[in-house]
Scaffold this motif. Structure first.
Motif, short mmCIF file in Angstrom:
data_model
loop_
_atom_site.label_atom_id
_atom_site.label_comp_id
_atom_site.label_asym_id
_atom_site.label_seq_id
_atom_site.Cartn_x
_atom_site.Cartn_y
_atom_site.Cartn_z
N CYS A 11 26.42 0.74 83.95
CA CYS A 11 25.14 0.20 83.49
C CYS A 11 24.07 0.51 84.54
CB CYS A 11 25.27 -1.31 83.29
SG CYS A 11 23.69 -2.11 82.90
N PRO A 12 22.95 1.06 84.12
CA PRO A 12 21.90 1.38 85.09
C PRO A 12 21.18 0.15 85.63
CG PRO A 12 21.14 1.88 82.88
CD PRO A 12 22.59 1.49 82.77
N VAL A 13 21.38 -0.99 85.01
CA VAL A 13 20.72 -2.22 85.45
C VAL A 13 21.55 -2.94 86.51
CG1 VAL A 13 19.80 -4.45 84.70
CG2 VAL A 13 19.56 -2.44 83.22
N CYS A 14 22.84 -3.13 86.22
CA CYS A 14 23.67 -3.93 87.12
C CYS A 14 24.84 -3.16 87.73
CB CYS A 14 24.21 -5.16 86.39
SG CYS A 14 25.47 -4.77 85.14
N ASN A 15 25.00 -1.90 87.35
CA ASN A 15 26.12 -1.06 87.78
C ASN A 15 27.46 -1.57 87.27
OD1 ASN A 15 24.64 0.90 89.17
ND2 ASN A 15 24.50 -0.43 90.96
N CYS A 29 26.72 -3.14 77.75
CA CYS A 29 26.91 -3.89 78.98
C CYS A 29 26.95 -5.37 78.60
CB CYS A 29 25.79 -3.63 79.98
SG CYS A 29 25.97 -4.63 81.48
N ASP A 32 24.63 -7.72 81.10
CA ASP A 32 23.18 -7.75 80.83
C ASP A 32 22.85 -7.91 79.36
OD1 ASP A 32 22.23 -7.38 83.53
OD2 ASP A 32 22.97 -5.32 83.37
N LEU A 34 23.01 -5.65 76.97
CA LEU A 34 22.22 -4.51 76.54
C LEU A 34 23.12 -3.47 75.90
CD1 LEU A 34 19.92 -4.00 79.67
CD2 LEU A 34 19.25 -4.93 77.44
N GLU A 47 16.84 1.76 80.61
CA GLU A 47 16.69 0.35 80.24
C GLU A 47 15.65 0.18 79.13
OE1 GLU A 47 15.97 -4.01 82.30
OE2 GLU A 47 15.72 -2.22 83.50
N SER A 48 14.61 1.00 79.17
CA SER A 48 13.56 0.92 78.15
C SER A 48 14.05 1.33 76.76
CB SER A 48 12.37 1.78 78.56
OG SER A 48 12.75 3.14 78.66
N ALA A 50 17.26 0.67 75.77
CA ALA A 50 18.38 -0.21 75.43
C ALA A 50 17.95 -1.28 74.44
CB ALA A 50 18.94 -0.85 76.69
#
Length: 58
Positions: A11-15, A29, A32, A34, A47-48, A50
């Protein structure tokens, strides 16, 4: 979805670890909440792009 890709992509937000939702063709994910879309078989890990998951959806 190639299972080898799921082992290395995060996940690019929380790994965190992602799972593949076959029905929606998304990488999910759960941390998150998403869902990242696949376009032409390629994960769009922005993220934009998702989709937020509703509470009842995994």
């Amino acid at each position: 979805m190639d299972h080898r890709l799921l082992e290395i992509i995060a996940c690019p937000v929380c790994n965190g670890k992602l799972s593949f939702n076959q029905e929606h063709q998304e990488l999910v994910c759960k941390i998150d909440r998403l869902a990242f879309p696949l376009r032409d078989g390629i994960p769009v890990m922005l993220e934009s792009e998702a989709r937020p998951l509703p509470q009842e959806e995994n």
